[in-house]
Design a protein around this motif. Structure first.
Motif, PDB file in Angstrom:
ATOM      1  N   PHE A  84       0.828  -1.204   0.000  1.00  0.00           N
ATOM      2  CA  PHE A  84       0.000   0.000   0.000  1.00  0.00           C
ATOM      3  C   PHE A  84       0.860   1.251   0.000  1.00  0.00           C
ATOM      4  O   PHE A  84       0.533   2.239  -0.664  1.00  0.00           O
ATOM      5  N   ALA A  85       1.972   1.228   0.732  1.00  0.00           N
ATOM      6  CA  ALA A  85       2.892   2.370   0.742  1.00  0.00           C
ATOM      7  C   ALA A  85       3.420   2.626  -0.665  1.00  0.00           C
ATOM      8  O   ALA A  85       3.563   3.791  -1.081  1.00  0.00           O
ATOM      9  N   ASP A  86       3.692   1.560  -1.415  1.00  0.00           N
ATOM     10  CA  ASP A  86       4.150   1.707  -2.800  1.00  0.00           C
ATOM     11  C   ASP A  86       3.063   2.357  -3.660  1.00  0.00           C
ATOM     12  O   ASP A  86       3.342   3.229  -4.488  1.00  0.00           O
ATOM     13  N   VAL A  87       1.803   1.955  -3.450  1.00  0.00           N
ATOM     14  CA  VAL A  87       0.678   2.532  -4.189  1.00  0.00           C
ATOM     15  C   VAL A  87       0.527   4.014  -3.835  1.00  0.00           C
ATOM     16  O   VAL A  87       0.347   4.861  -4.721  1.00  0.00           O
ATOM     17  N   VAL A  88       0.613   4.326  -2.557  1.00  0.00           N
ATOM     18  CA  VAL A  88       0.485   5.719  -2.114  1.00  0.00           C
ATOM     19  C   VAL A  88       1.625   6.560  -2.688  1.00  0.00           C
ATOM     20  O   VAL A  88       1.393   7.665  -3.190  1.00  0.00           O
ATOM     21  N   THR A  89       2.839   6.046  -2.646  1.00  0.00           N
ATOM     22  CA  THR A  89       3.988   6.773  -3.196  1.00  0.00           C
ATOM     23  C   THR A  89       3.804   7.009  -4.690  1.00  0.00           C
ATOM     24  O   THR A  89       4.077   8.117  -5.190  1.00  0.00           O
ATOM     25  N   ALA A  90       3.312   5.995  -5.390  1.00  0.00           N
ATOM     26  CA  ALA A  90       3.057   6.150  -6.826  1.00  0.00           C
ATOM     27  C   ALA A  90       2.004   7.225  -7.065  1.00  0.00           C
ATOM     28  O   ALA A  90       2.121   8.015  -8.023  1.00  0.00           O
ATOM     29  N   GLN A  91       0.991   7.269  -6.227  1.00  0.00           N
ATOM     30  CA  GLN A  91      -0.049   8.293  -6.358  1.00  0.00           C
ATOM     31  C   GLN A  91       0.523   9.688  -6.116  1.00  0.00           C
ATOM     32  O   GLN A  91       0.190  10.637  -6.820  1.00  0.00           O
ATOM     33  N   PHE A  92       1.389   9.811  -5.098  1.00  0.00           N
ATOM     34  CA  PHE A  92       2.070  11.095  -4.858  1.00  0.00           C
ATOM     35  C   PHE A  92       2.840  11.513  -6.104  1.00  0.00           C
ATOM     36  O   PHE A  92       2.763  12.668  -6.536  1.00  0.00           O
ATOM     37  N   ARG A  93       3.590  10.582  -6.668  1.00  0.00           N
ATOM     38  CA  ARG A  93       4.390  10.891  -7.861  1.00  0.00           C
ATOM     39  C   ARG A  93       3.494  11.340  -9.015  1.00  0.00           C
ATOM     40  O   ARG A  93       3.797  12.310  -9.709  1.00  0.00           O
TER      41      ARG A  93
END
Length: 169
Positions: free
Chosen positions: A150-159
């Motif tokens: 989920f952290a990877d998904v959130v980071t991707a969304q931030f990007r």
């Protein structure tokens, strides 16, 4: 992120101890001897002493490390003193078990404690005692993996959102 989830169980344990301590401090009526005996038996069957067995040496080490950081010239002395302090407080961690037993007695009646002891001695209770640590470990592993994903998904969304603003990161 992984570090956070590695310390999460320890943090939860410390928080639970703090809450149990404050709860037992608020308790107006002391637990009965029967309740305490039953609660100790439950805790022994659950082998919870393993969780706090190294509490004293760990806290002594932590205190020594902190003192060494501001007193580097006393490192050898502090190493020697740590051995003395650890020996002096050997067995002090048993207070944790007593506090946990009191917390059980605050939450359960004498009869409920007796029933819980009987349950944990039953075949299903024995299975629970044997399987629960693995179930908790599996649950924690799942939670850690889920959080990382989920952290990877959130980071991707931030990007993605930052890219829309013309600020790729």
């Amino acid at each position: 992120m992984k570090t956070v989830f590695r310390i999460l169980p320890a943090t939860c344990f410390v928080l639970a101890l703090a809450l149990a301590g404050s709860a037992s401090a608020q308790q107006t009526k002391p637990a009965s001897a029967a309740c305490m005996a039953g609660a100790r038996e439950i805790l022994a069957m659950k082998n919870v002493a393993v969780m706090y067995a190294n509490a004293v040496p760990g806290i002594v080490q932590q205190a020594k490390t902190q003192l060494v950081q501001s007193n580097l010239n006393y490192q050898k002395d502090l190493d020697d003193v740590a051995l003395v302090v650890a020996k002096e407080f050997t067995g002090k961690e048993k207070e944790i078990g007593e506090g946990m037993a009191e917390a059980y007695c605050k939450e359960f009646t004498d009869k409920e404690i007796t029933d819980l002891v009987a349950f944990y001695k039953s075949p299903l209770g024995q299975k629970l005692l044997a399987a629960e640590p693995r179930a908790i470990q599996g649950s924690m592993a799942y939670m850690n993996q889920w959080a990382q994903n989920f952290a990877d998904v959130v980071t991707a969304q931030f990007r993605a959102e930052m890219k829309k603003r013309g600020k790729p990161i």
